[in-house]
Design an enzyme around this catalytic site. Structure first.
Site, short mmCIF file in Angstrom:
data_model
loop_
_atom_site.label_atom_id
_atom_site.label_comp_id
_atom_site.label_asym_id
_atom_site.label_seq_id
_atom_site.Cartn_x
_atom_site.Cartn_y
_atom_site.Cartn_z
N ARG A 26 -15.64 -2.37 -1.69
CA ARG A 26 -16.30 -1.32 -2.48
C ARG A 26 -17.71 -1.72 -2.87
O ARG A 26 -18.57 -0.85 -3.05
CB ARG A 26 -15.44 -1.02 -3.72
CG ARG A 26 -14.17 -0.23 -3.33
CD ARG A 26 -13.12 -0.35 -4.40
NE ARG A 26 -11.95 0.51 -4.16
CZ ARG A 26 -10.94 0.21 -3.33
NH1 ARG A 26 -10.95 -0.94 -2.64
NH2 ARG A 26 -9.91 1.02 -3.20
N ARG A 121 -1.13 2.51 12.01
CA ARG A 121 -0.98 2.88 10.59
C ARG A 121 -1.30 4.36 10.37
O ARG A 121 -2.15 4.93 11.03
CB ARG A 121 -1.86 1.97 9.72
CG ARG A 121 -1.35 0.52 9.84
CD ARG A 121 -2.09 -0.43 8.96
NE ARG A 121 -1.83 -0.16 7.56
CZ ARG A 121 -2.43 -0.80 6.57
NH1 ARG A 121 -3.33 -1.71 6.83
NH2 ARG A 121 -2.14 -0.50 5.32
N GLN A 168 -6.37 3.83 -1.53
CA GLN A 168 -7.20 4.14 -0.37
C GLN A 168 -7.37 5.65 -0.23
O GLN A 168 -8.47 6.13 0.06
CB GLN A 168 -6.58 3.54 0.89
CG GLN A 168 -6.59 2.01 0.84
CD GLN A 168 -5.97 1.36 2.05
OE1 GLN A 168 -5.38 2.03 2.89
NE2 GLN A 168 -6.08 0.05 2.13
N ASP A 313 0.66 -5.39 -3.01
CA ASP A 313 0.34 -6.46 -2.05
C ASP A 313 1.07 -7.75 -2.38
O ASP A 313 1.03 -8.71 -1.59
CB ASP A 313 -1.17 -6.70 -2.03
CG ASP A 313 -1.92 -5.52 -1.42
OD1 ASP A 313 -1.31 -4.76 -0.64
OD2 ASP A 313 -3.12 -5.36 -1.72
N LYS A 340 2.36 -1.08 5.94
CA LYS A 340 1.25 -2.02 5.71
C LYS A 340 0.92 -2.71 7.04
O LYS A 340 1.27 -2.20 8.10
CB LYS A 340 1.63 -3.01 4.61
CG LYS A 340 1.77 -2.36 3.24
CD LYS A 340 0.45 -1.85 2.72
CE LYS A 340 0.58 -1.19 1.36
NZ LYS A 340 -0.68 -0.55 0.95
N ARG A 344 6.57 -4.68 6.07
CA ARG A 344 6.77 -5.88 5.24
C ARG A 344 8.20 -6.00 4.72
O ARG A 344 8.65 -7.13 4.44
CB ARG A 344 5.76 -5.92 4.09
CG ARG A 344 4.37 -6.23 4.58
CD ARG A 344 3.36 -6.38 3.45
NE ARG A 344 2.09 -6.84 4.02
CZ ARG A 344 0.91 -6.71 3.43
NH1 ARG A 344 0.82 -6.13 2.24
NH2 ARG A 344 -0.19 -7.16 4.01
C1 S3P Z 1 -6.19 -1.27 -1.13
C2 S3P Z 1 -5.18 -0.48 -1.54
C3 S3P Z 1 -3.76 -0.75 -1.21
C4 S3P Z 1 -3.56 -2.18 -0.77
C5 S3P Z 1 -4.59 -2.64 0.21
C6 S3P Z 1 -5.98 -2.50 -0.37
C7 S3P Z 1 -7.57 -0.87 -1.49
O1 S3P Z 1 -3.36 0.13 -0.18
O2 S3P Z 1 -2.27 -2.34 -0.21
O3 S3P Z 1 -4.36 -3.99 0.54
O4 S3P Z 1 -8.49 -1.71 -1.41
O5 S3P Z 1 -7.76 0.29 -1.89
P1 S3P Z 1 -2.84 1.61 -0.54
O6 S3P Z 1 -3.89 2.23 -1.34
O7 S3P Z 1 -2.69 2.33 0.77
O8 S3P Z 1 -1.54 1.41 -1.25
#
Ligand code: S3P
Length: 448
Positions: A26, A121, A168, A313, A340, A344
């Protein structure tokens, strides 16, 4: 490379972990969107974040990198050039999903692809809301999988209720919302990590939060700001569990992110009986400080519901903690783990079984009954967190544990194995050691 792991005699140390992966992504994105120069320190030099950095370079952003963890980013105010080539997102779902939000609004066509894991994914979770905003995204893989072709153009605001608690998805929509006509809102069922919201505010963007609903106004742009990325609590998690599950161990992790939407693991370990304390020292929009853990014989717990996004995570390493605890730990509402870097839940279940642990795999979770671990040869499945979680399991196992396919660890934690070797070399009753990030990789403010 394969790692050979022996049982550790002691864990008594004070350490630092590399920069936070989510925040590093970010910081590149927000600085690139700003209309000025930003210095980012403590950047994670992991492959995932380098994919984001290279993507913005391909879009015409000038990024200097005077040392591995410092970036000087010359933002373009959100106006990018059409990339000359397809953009390689590597293994990084965050790169692909967050970038989709921004590229949807650009007046050109771009194409995003990734490695074999990323190519498998799900992307409909971002294609659907961005499509509702007017974006034209085509998934070239089967069932909404990458590569993605994005024909950018004008967007309009939406009021989106996300079916998944995913940072995300939330971030992709909010970033697109900066370019959309009107006010864009995203509501999630449980709070996922809120780095995008905090960093947008830190970079001067007006943001409205109302419970689980976040809104941004179209036309806003981040202001240029310097930023320091805290250490990644998800990387610290491996050592936190190694310490928490060793009676007599004492660990302190310094300069680590303490954002409450990420520190769920501390609550879980405390419930399991470990003594865990946090010390918040400073705040760059993102709280950070130290974590102190004293180990014990852990007890089983339940991990479910709204706690899941907060430990999303950390579940592989918490499953290892469960395998070392007394009683049966139940993890549920965690079906997201199946999409993921690998599935997992399946990976953890098969590896724990190989180490002699009683595990029941459910569609959305695991039931793990603690007991002794025995060494085994275990594949990473190309997933960094599976490799590291089971390397930590190896520190507690009878006999040797071998982890194969460990290169993937460089996506989030370069240097993990160096520290693991130092931990394996520590003798019972020896003095605590200190593990600082290399001076060359982490210059002081005055040096950089
Ligand atoms: C992340 C959000 C998570 C996480 C990933 C990083 C991010 O995924 O598992 O390692 O940086 O926004 P999700 O938002 O799909 O759960």
């Amino acid at each position: 490379m394969d790692w050979n792991i022996q049982r550790a005699e002691a864990l008594h140390c004070e350490l630092e972990v590399p920069g936070d992966k989510s925040i590093s992504h970010r910081s590149v994105i927000l600085a690139s969107l700003s209309s000025g120069s930003c210095v980012v320190r403590g950047f994670l030099p992991g492959e995932d974040c380098l994919s984001t950095m290279e993507a913005f370079r391909a879009l015409g952003v000038q990024i200097e990198r005077p040392n591995p963890t410092t970036l000087i980013i010359h933002g373009t105010g959100g106006r990018f050039h059409a990339p000359e080539r397809d953009i390689d997102c590597g293994n990084s779902g965050t790169t692909m999903r967050l970038l989709s939000g921004i590229l949807s609004a650009q007046p050109f066509t771009s194409r995003l692809f990734g490695d074999a894991s990323l190519s498998n994914r799900p992307m409909r979770r971002v294609i659907d809301p961005l499509g509702q905003m007017g974006a034209h995204i085509t998934a070239e893989g089967a069932q909404g999988r990458p590569p993605l072709r994005i024909d950018g153009g004008p967007l309009h605001a939406i009021d989106y209720v996300s079916p998944v608690a995913s940072a995300q998805v939330k971030s992709a929509v909010l970033l697109a919302g900066l370019f959309a006509e009107g006010t864009t809102s995203v509501t999630e069922s449980h709070l996922s990590r809120d780095h995008t919201e905090r960093m947008l505010e830190y970079f001067g963007v007006a943001l409205k939060r109302d419970g689980l609903r976040v809104s941004v106004n179209g036309g806003e742009r981040p202001q240029p700001r310097d930023f320091r990325v805290p250490g990644d609590v998800s990387s610290a998690a491996f050592w936190l569990v190694a310490a928490a599950a060793s009676p007599g161990a004492h660990l302190r992790v310094n300069k680590v992110g303490l954002n409450p939407s990420r520190t769920g693991i501390l609550g879980v370990l405390a419930r399991m009986g470990a003594r865990v304390r946090e010390f918040e020292e400073s705040n760059f929009g993102e709280p950070f400080g130290s974590i102190d853990v004293v180990g014990t014989q852990l007890k089983a717990t339940r991990i479910e519901g709204k706690e899941i996004p907060n430990v999303i995570d950390e579940i592989p390493i918490l499953a290892v903690a469960a395998a070392l605890a007394e009683g049966t730990t139940v993890i549920s509402d965690a079906a997201e783990l199946r999409v993921k870097e690998t599935d997992r839940l399946a990976a953890v279940a098969s590896h724990l079984k190989a180490m002699g642990v009683a595990v029941v795999e459910k569609p959305d979770g695991l039931e793990i009954t603690g007991g002794g671990l025995r060494g085994a040869t275990l594949e990473s499945f190309g997933d960094h967190r599976i490799a590291m979680a089971f390397a930590i399991a190896g520190l507690f196992a009878e006999g040797q544990t071998t982890i194969t396919g460990t290169d993937c660890v460089n996506t989030s934690y370069p240097g993990f194995y160096d520290l693991l070797r130092r931990v394996m070399a520590q003798k019972a009753g020896s003095e605590p050691f200190q593990w600082r990030l290399e001076a060359a990789a982490e210059p002081t403010e005055a040096q950089s």
